[in-house]
Design a protein around this motif. Structure first.
Motif, PDB file in Angstrom:
ATOM      1  N   ALA A 105       0.829  -1.198   0.000  1.00  0.00           N
ATOM      2  CA  ALA A 105       0.000   0.000   0.000  1.00  0.00           C
ATOM      3  C   ALA A 105       0.868   1.255   0.000  1.00  0.00           C
ATOM      4  O   ALA A 105       0.547   2.253  -0.651  1.00  0.00           O
ATOM      5  CB  ALA A 105      -0.922  -0.015   1.213  1.00  0.00           C
ATOM      6  N   GLN A 106       1.974   1.198   0.723  1.00  0.00           N
ATOM      7  CA  GLN A 106       2.859   2.358   0.844  1.00  0.00           C
ATOM      8  C   GLN A 106       3.354   2.833  -0.531  1.00  0.00           C
ATOM      9  O   GLN A 106       3.509   4.027  -0.765  1.00  0.00           O
ATOM     10  CB  GLN A 106       4.046   1.988   1.750  1.00  0.00           C
ATOM     11  N   GLN A 107       3.557   1.887  -1.452  1.00  0.00           N
ATOM     12  CA  GLN A 107       4.057   2.259  -2.777  1.00  0.00           C
ATOM     13  C   GLN A 107       3.080   3.168  -3.511  1.00  0.00           C
ATOM     14  O   GLN A 107       3.480   3.928  -4.388  1.00  0.00           O
ATOM     15  CB  GLN A 107       4.302   1.001  -3.611  1.00  0.00           C
ATOM     16  N   GLY A 108       1.815   3.070  -3.171  1.00  0.00           N
ATOM     17  CA  GLY A 108       0.831   3.939  -3.799  1.00  0.00           C
ATOM     18  C   GLY A 108       0.912   5.353  -3.264  1.00  0.00           C
ATOM     19  O   GLY A 108       0.508   6.299  -3.936  1.00  0.00           O
ATOM     20  N   LEU A 109       1.399   5.510  -2.035  1.00  0.00           N
ATOM     21  CA  LEU A 109       1.515   6.844  -1.446  1.00  0.00           C
ATOM     22  C   LEU A 109       2.827   7.492  -1.903  1.00  0.00           C
ATOM     23  O   LEU A 109       2.825   8.424  -2.677  1.00  0.00           O
ATOM     24  CB  LEU A 109       1.453   6.747   0.079  1.00  0.00           C
ATOM     25  N   TYR A 110       3.923   6.946  -1.392  1.00  0.00           N
ATOM     26  CA  TYR A 110       5.222   7.456  -1.826  1.00  0.00           C
ATOM     27  C   TYR A 110       6.280   6.447  -1.434  1.00  0.00           C
ATOM     28  O   TYR A 110       6.036   5.557  -0.624  1.00  0.00           O
ATOM     29  CB  TYR A 110       5.526   8.809  -1.175  1.00  0.00           C
ATOM     30  N   GLU A 111       7.476   6.611  -2.015  1.00  0.00           N
ATOM     31  CA  GLU A 111       8.602   5.778  -1.618  1.00  0.00           C
ATOM     32  C   GLU A 111       9.793   6.675  -1.309  1.00  0.00           C
ATOM     33  O   GLU A 111      10.047   7.649  -2.015  1.00  0.00           O
ATOM     34  CB  GLU A 111       8.957   4.798  -2.733  1.00  0.00           C
ATOM     35  N   TYR A 112      10.471   6.338  -0.250  1.00  0.00           N
ATOM     36  CA  TYR A 112      11.659   7.088   0.144  1.00  0.00           C
ATOM     37  C   TYR A 112      12.871   6.301  -0.322  1.00  0.00           C
ATOM     38  O   TYR A 112      13.098   5.179   0.126  1.00  0.00           O
ATOM     39  CB  TYR A 112      11.643   7.290   1.665  1.00  0.00           C
ATOM     40  N   GLU A 125      -3.789  -8.052   3.423  1.00  0.00           N
ATOM     41  CA  GLU A 125      -3.846  -6.836   4.230  1.00  0.00           C
ATOM     42  C   GLU A 125      -3.818  -5.574   3.374  1.00  0.00           C
ATOM     43  O   GLU A 125      -4.067  -4.480   3.876  1.00  0.00           O
ATOM     44  CB  GLU A 125      -2.682  -6.806   5.224  1.00  0.00           C
ATOM     45  N   PHE A 126      -3.530  -5.729   2.102  1.00  0.00           N
ATOM     46  CA  PHE A 126      -3.362  -4.562   1.238  1.00  0.00           C
ATOM     47  C   PHE A 126      -4.562  -3.603   1.258  1.00  0.00           C
ATOM     48  O   PHE A 126      -4.402  -2.417   1.504  1.00  0.00           O
ATOM     49  CB  PHE A 126      -3.043  -5.035  -0.175  1.00  0.00           C
ATOM     50  N   PRO A 127      -5.799  -4.101   1.032  1.00  0.00           N
ATOM     51  CA  PRO A 127      -6.936  -3.174   1.028  1.00  0.00           C
ATOM     52  C   PRO A 127      -7.117  -2.472   2.379  1.00  0.00           C
ATOM     53  O   PRO A 127      -7.455  -1.288   2.412  1.00  0.00           O
ATOM     54  CB  PRO A 127      -8.136  -4.070   0.725  1.00  0.00           C
ATOM     55  N   ASN A 128      -6.851  -3.187   3.463  1.00  0.00           N
ATOM     56  CA  ASN A 128      -7.001  -2.577   4.784  1.00  0.00           C
ATOM     57  C   ASN A 128      -6.034  -1.413   4.970  1.00  0.00           C
ATOM     58  O   ASN A 128      -6.360  -0.427   5.629  1.00  0.00           O
ATOM     59  CB  ASN A 128      -6.755  -3.610   5.877  1.00  0.00           C
ATOM     60  N   LEU A 182      -8.235   6.102   1.146  1.00  0.00           N
ATOM     61  CA  LEU A 182      -9.326   6.170   0.173  1.00  0.00           C
ATOM     62  C   LEU A 182     -10.547   6.871   0.762  1.00  0.00           C
ATOM     63  O   LEU A 182     -11.330   7.472   0.046  1.00  0.00           O
ATOM     64  CB  LEU A 182      -9.713   4.762  -0.291  1.00  0.00           C
ATOM     65  N   ASP A 183     -10.687   6.792   2.060  1.00  0.00           N
ATOM     66  CA  ASP A 183     -11.840   7.389   2.719  1.00  0.00           C
ATOM     67  C   ASP A 183     -11.665   8.899   2.852  1.00  0.00           C
ATOM     68  O   ASP A 183     -12.510   9.678   2.437  1.00  0.00           O
ATOM     69  CB  ASP A 183     -11.983   6.744   4.105  1.00  0.00           C
ATOM     70  N   GLN A 184     -10.548   9.297   3.446  1.00  0.00           N
ATOM     71  CA  GLN A 184     -10.308  10.715   3.716  1.00  0.00           C
ATOM     72  C   GLN A 184      -9.569  11.397   2.574  1.00  0.00           C
ATOM     73  O   GLN A 184      -9.510  12.620   2.526  1.00  0.00           O
ATOM     74  CB  GLN A 184      -9.480  10.865   4.995  1.00  0.00           C
ATOM     75  N   ASN A 217     -10.516  -9.739  -9.661  1.00  0.00           N
ATOM     76  CA  ASN A 217     -10.854 -10.975 -10.371  1.00  0.00           C
ATOM     77  C   ASN A 217     -11.280 -12.062  -9.408  1.00  0.00           C
ATOM     78  O   ASN A 217     -11.308 -13.235  -9.757  1.00  0.00           O
ATOM     79  CB  ASN A 217      -9.679 -11.466 -11.201  1.00  0.00           C
ATOM     80  N   ASN A 218     -11.558 -11.677  -8.173  1.00  0.00           N
ATOM     81  CA  ASN A 218     -12.113 -12.633  -7.225  1.00  0.00           C
ATOM     82  C   ASN A 218     -11.128 -13.694  -6.774  1.00  0.00           C
ATOM     83  O   ASN A 218     -11.523 -14.783  -6.396  1.00  0.00           O
ATOM     84  CB  ASN A 218     -13.315 -13.336  -7.835  1.00  0.00           C
ATOM     85  N   GLU A 219      -9.831 -13.403  -6.849  1.00  0.00           N
ATOM     86  CA  GLU A 219      -8.880 -14.410  -6.392  1.00  0.00           C
ATOM     87  C   GLU A 219      -8.816 -14.445  -4.879  1.00  0.00           C
ATOM     88  O   GLU A 219      -8.512 -15.462  -4.285  1.00  0.00           O
ATOM     89  CB  GLU A 219      -7.492 -14.120  -6.962  1.00  0.00           C
ATOM     90  N   LYS A 220      -9.068 -13.299  -4.267  1.00  0.00           N
ATOM     91  CA  LYS A 220      -9.093 -13.262  -2.806  1.00  0.00           C
ATOM     92  C   LYS A 220     -10.315 -12.487  -2.369  1.00  0.00           C
ATOM     93  O   LYS A 220     -10.771 -11.591  -3.058  1.00  0.00           O
ATOM     94  CB  LYS A 220      -7.859 -12.531  -2.277  1.00  0.00           C
ATOM     95  N   GLU A 221     -10.805 -12.851  -1.202  1.00  0.00           N
ATOM     96  CA  GLU A 221     -11.918 -12.111  -0.626  1.00  0.00           C
ATOM     97  C   GLU A 221     -11.387 -10.796  -0.074  1.00  0.00           C
ATOM     98  O   GLU A 221     -10.332 -10.750   0.532  1.00  0.00           O
ATOM     99  CB  GLU A 221     -12.521 -12.941   0.495  1.00  0.00           C
ATOM    100  N   LEU A 222     -12.133  -9.725  -0.303  1.00  0.00           N
ATOM    101  CA  LEU A 222     -11.702  -8.432   0.230  1.00  0.00           C
ATOM    102  C   LEU A 222     -12.336  -8.216   1.593  1.00  0.00           C
ATOM    103  O   LEU A 222     -13.457  -8.659   1.840  1.00  0.00           O
ATOM    104  CB  LEU A 222     -12.115  -7.320  -0.735  1.00  0.00           C
ATOM    105  N   PRO A 223     -11.634  -7.526   2.497  1.00  0.00           N
ATOM    106  CA  PRO A 223     -12.168  -7.350   3.855  1.00  0.00           C
ATOM    107  C   PRO A 223     -13.440  -6.503   3.864  1.00  0.00           C
ATOM    108  O   PRO A 223     -13.596  -5.600   3.039  1.00  0.00           O
ATOM    109  CB  PRO A 223     -11.036  -6.651   4.598  1.00  0.00           C
ATOM    110  N   ASP A 224     -14.311  -6.802   4.818  1.00  0.00           N
ATOM    111  CA  ASP A 224     -15.603  -6.118   4.904  1.00  0.00           C
ATOM    112  C   ASP A 224     -15.467  -4.608   5.029  1.00  0.00           C
ATOM    113  O   ASP A 224     -16.182  -3.847   4.392  1.00  0.00           O
ATOM    114  CB  ASP A 224     -16.398  -6.648   6.099  1.00  0.00           C
TER     115      ASP A 224
END
Lengths: 389, 277
Positions: B65-72, B123-126, B132-134, B159-166
């Motif tokens: 997830a961090q890679q989507g924000l920035y990388e140092y 854990e990626f979506p979490n 994504l919210d704020q 593609n439904n390979e893994k269930e996404l968290p609620d």
């Protein structure tokens, strides 16, 4: 605002939350569905349902609330409480002989539709009307040689020692019910990392050594990333008494599928014999000799049995004890051969631990496994995994 | 604004509603569906129709997830310090903005495509919930707070390979792209091959749907396979009557079935039906 609708959805088992309801209301405020039921239907589906497997439930709930949608499924027209399990009638062989078949399937279906039209009330225990526990040709949990079964889960008369007919066993579908994160978290502890793949990670220790060797001029050293190197072989017991645990097994299977890169699985029935199979639908045509499984997978595969180990004791101890075919070797010999090959193995039993002492066969299997049988609960799973590390 | 079918891309009314709702209510839209039903294409077409920039974040099993924000980039800073570069004194020289950061700082409201989110760790979506919210996040190295000037339109595919968290699902709109029916499919084909002969198209579609009906196929052919196949049919100048008969005798079958076992299955079925005749 739509509170009744919201509760109607929850009643149908949808896990819709208040946040999502508020989303729907906001969408309505923005005139996304202006006075159009169909638009509203799509909008509600978009905001309230988050999984396509829940779409069907949503449709039924929506239909119930707006009660304009026709239901065409015959079985659903029959109120569920008619079919609820009631006192099971036990018929003597004589009585069974008296019940003659009602002709072919076509006649049976026609008679069923007719009967459905005639009948208006719930019925149980008789021999003509549709209901539960009786000997009419229509209903559930009863006995009739050519009956139509409605709304019954699992096979009722399964105490029979021989499986006479070749029943279809349901496959454990990995696409269903994956949401049990706890199982997945438990499986996560079954990890042994090994380095493989491309060199992408900075190797700090080597970098410091190499940099010192170059008198302080930076010399970067890279290494391969770590991946889970655990290999898992799962053998599932399917059919018969395992019908009750399909839900648990599906969850375990789905979670394991996500967690392990090297996951292999096969099915067996009751006790492990000289053949296993890969697809339940083709189980009688595509059997795989167990020796092939043993030869193909090296001994570092972790072997997990999933089964309730509930069977006749001679199915384990005697040649020819299998309920489905003639086995030259007793199940115990086959079991031992597999256990000798794989160095780590456990047996997960979906039966609640309290009931284990009721069945002699569970004790036998427990003995063969050297005490490594664990209940299929989160705690049991954790203990099982710890024993395999 | 109102997103609708273009001369390149056909959308169903339901999908249209879903996209419009996501745009208006500024919520991420999660798209699922069989591979090849145009999930990724949707984002491209949406960006084109809004004339908005498209930022594509392709998720892999190694994505964090961090890679989507920035990388140092600490390593290159270390190297620069060794070489005595002046850049080294300013840490922001080594902060590389990720896709989310880029999306937040666009002048125009962009379309952000998070493609195949199910490929990543569970854990990626979490880890992306708050962002994504704020639509804001904190850069620890520089103490900066990055906040979206305007909330990007977020399209997420799975593609439904893994269930996404609620918790993640609750923050999204969800739409399942159904496989198009024969009429819609004919429309889609018309868009891509405007000059195709009606008779060839009819025959091809019938053969295609028959093939999709074969039970136990590992990978059912989808829209993109159909389009590839039709292109080949046109190039090879196949006559409509050649598309009659059993599925196994279809010309260029390899474009539709990508799996050796599937091909064998279809051949076996054709063999059986021939014997019955």
């Amino acid at each position: 605002m739509l509170v009744e609708f919201f509760f109607c959805l929850r009643k149908h088992g949808l896990k819709t939350s208040i946040t999502e309801l508020l989303d729907l209301l906001t969408a309505l405020e923005h005139d996304m569905a202006a006075c159009d039921v169909e638009q509203f239907y799509h909008l509600a589906k978009l905001t309230l349902v988050k999984d396509e497997s829940q779409y069907d439930r949503f449709d039924r709930a929506f239909a119930e609330y707006f009660s304009g949608v026709e239901q065409v499924d015959l079985a659903q027209k029959i109120p569920a409480d008619w079919l609820q399990r009631s006192i099971q009638r036990h018929l003597s062989d004589e009585e069974k002989a008296q019940l003659q078949g009602h002709g072919g399937l076509k006649e049976l279906l026609e008679a069923f539709t007719e009967r459905l039209a005639e009948q208006q009330k719930r019925h149980a225990g008789g021999n003509k009307w549709i209901g539960t526990g009786g000997s009419s040709a229509f209903g559930a949990y009863g006995f009739h040689p050519e009956g139509i079964r409605i709304g019954q889960t699992g096979s009722n008369q399964r105490r029979a020692v021989k499986v006479w007919d070749q029943r279809e066993y349901r496959d454990l579908d990995s696409e269903q019910l994956i949401n049990h994160r706890t199982i997945q978290m438990a499986l996560r502890s079954l990890r042994r990392f090994a380095r493989s793949g491309a060199e992408l990670e900075l190797d700090l220790a080597q970098t410091i050594t190499a940099t010192s060797a170059k008198a302080g001029l930076l010399d970067l050293q890279w290494q391969r990333e770590r991946h889970n190197a655990i290999k898992v072989l799962i053998l599932f017991d399917v059919g018969g008494s395992m019908d009750d645990y399909i839900y648990e097994c599906q969850q375990l299977f789905a979670a394991a599928r996500n967690e392990f890169k090297h996951l292999e699985f096969y099915y067996f029935h009751n006790c492990l014999y000289e053949q296993v199979w890969r697809h339940n639908s083709r189980r009688f045509s595509e059997k795989i000799p167990l020796t092939e499984v043993i030869n193909r997978y090296s001994k570092d595969y972790k072997l997990i049995f999933v089964g309730d180990a509930t069977m006749g004791p001679y199915e384990i101890t005697h040649p020819g004890g299998s309920v489905e075919h003639w086995n030259e070797e007793p199940g115990i010999a086959t079991m031992q051969r597999v256990l000798n090959h794989f160095s780590k193995s456990v047996w997960l039993n979906p039966q609640p631990f309290e009931r284990w002492h009721w069945h002699h066969s569970i004790g036998l299997v427990q003995e063969i496994m050297g005490g490594r049988m664990y209940p299929l609960s989160i705690d049991g799973l954790n203990r099982a995994i710890r024993s395999m590390l | 604004m109102n997103f609708s079918s273009t001369d390149q891309y056909i959308v169903s009314p339901q999908l249209q509603l879903a996209v419009n709702a996501a745009v208006v209510l500024q919520k991420p839209l999660l798209l699922k569906g069989e591979p090849g039903t145009g999930k990724t294409r949707l984002a491209e077409e949406l960006a084109a129709s809004l004339q908005a920039p498209l930022l594509r974040w392709q998720i892999k099993s190694t994505s964090k997830a961090q890679q989507g924000l920035y990388e140092y980039d600490a390593v290159s800073r270390l190297r620069d310090s060794q070489l005595g570069s002046d850049k080294v004194h300013d840490i922001s020289n080594y902060i590389k903005p990720g896709k989310l950061w880029q999306a937040f700082t666009q002048d125009q409201r962009p379309v952000l495509l998070i493609d195949e989110i199910d490929k990543a760790d569970i854990e990626f979506p979490n880890d992306l919930l708050h962002e994504l919210d704020q639509m804001e996040f904190h850069v620890y190295e520089t103490g900066e707070q990055i906040k979206a000037q305007q909330r990007p339109i977020v399209i997420i595919t799975s593609n439904n390979e893994k269930e996404l968290p609620d918790a993640f699902l609750r923050r999204c709109f969800f739409h399942y792209i159904q496989f198009p029916d024969a009429d819609t499919l004919a429309q889609i084909v018309q868009v891509h091959f405007p000059n195709i002969k009606q008779r060839l198209l009819d025959k091809a579609l019938t053969a295609f749907f028959n093939l999709r009906d074969v039970a136990n196929l590992k990978k059912k052919p989808s829209t993109s396979e159909l389009l590839d196949w039709l292109k080949l049919l046109l190039v090879e100048n196949i006559a409509p009557h050649q598309l009659e008969g059993s599925a196994a005798s279809l010309p260029l079958l390899g474009a539709l079935l990508k799996n050796e076992q599937d091909t064998q299955l279809v051949e076996k079925l054709a063999f059986l039906s021939r014997r019955r005749d």
